[in-house]
Design a protein around this motif. Structure first.
Motif: not given
Length: 218
Positions: A148-153, A186-196, A200-203, A210-212
């Motif tokens: 997903t990060s690759r896709a955003v980039r 990116l919103a999906g990644l953000a939601r998952r990253a918020a649930r620390v 997991g380390h991958g997200v 991706a945000l950058a």
């Protein structure tokens, strides 16, 4: 030397990293005195040529029109032909991670060479990847976050190129579609990253990258 067999995504990653280094070094590194007297020894130019040659070989060996890039490089002598491209069906499944990895390398190549064909092929690989990837994926595994990060980039890279189509109207529509998909992913990644505790380390590692890219085109 990039591998003549193995994962196409890993080969693309190393090529993309070198092409990005060329882009940075060309701006930041003062001309070498020896290179100024002997242009053929300029390390930045040498790295650029080596990286572009590697990208061309990778595409020649692993890309099939309409099918995308093989997950694994087919056996061959490394001379750039496409022998063996129709190998194992498991390697010929339009794997999204592979398509996005090679698309990212192509966009890096476009950035430093201006070859529109690289951006056009990257766009085709996004279409191939979209057969199995959607921006609304909710998988929390690290490999999904990487894809997903690759896709955003890549989507942000395509927005930045502005080369989507010869028709201005179609180009604007395509860019809007890329922007919408990138924002959703990116919103999906953000939601998952918020649930620390669950992400997991991958997200956590992939979300900032991706945000950058998103901030560059927003």
């Amino acid at each position: 030397a990039w591998p003549s067999r193995g994962s196409a995504a890993e080969a693309a990653d190393s090529i993309a990293a070198c092409l990005e280094a060329v882009d940075l070094l060309d701006t930041l590194v003062l001309p070498d005195k020896v290179a100024a007297r002997h242009p053929g020894t300029d390390p930045v130019r040498t790295l650029l040529q080596t990286s572009v040659d590697g990208l061309e070989r990778l595409v020649a060996r692993a890309y099939q029109p309409g099918v995308g890039v093989l997950r694994r490089l087919p056996p061959g002598d490394g001379d750039g032909d496409n022998d063996g491209a129709a190998s194992d069906s498991a390697d010929n499944d339009g794997d999204p991670r592979t398509q996005f990895a090679v698309a990212e390398a192509l966009l890096r190549g476009y950035a430093v060479t201006g070859r529109v064909g690289y951006a056009m092929l990257a766009e085709e690989l996004v279409l191939v990847a979209s057969r199995r990837w959607t921006p609304d994926s909710t998988d929390t595994r690290g490999d999904d976050a990487d894809t997903t990060s690759r896709a955003v980039r890549v989507l942000c890279g395509l927005i930045a190129t502005g080369t989507s189509d010869a028709s201005p109207g179609a180009s604007v529509e395509r860019s809007t579609s890329y922007r919408r998909d990138a924002e959703r992913a990116l919103a999906g990644l953000a939601r998952r990253a918020a649930r620390v505790q669950d992400a997991g380390h991958g997200v956590l590692a992939e979300y900032p990258a991706a945000l950058a890219e998103w901030l560059e085109v927003s």
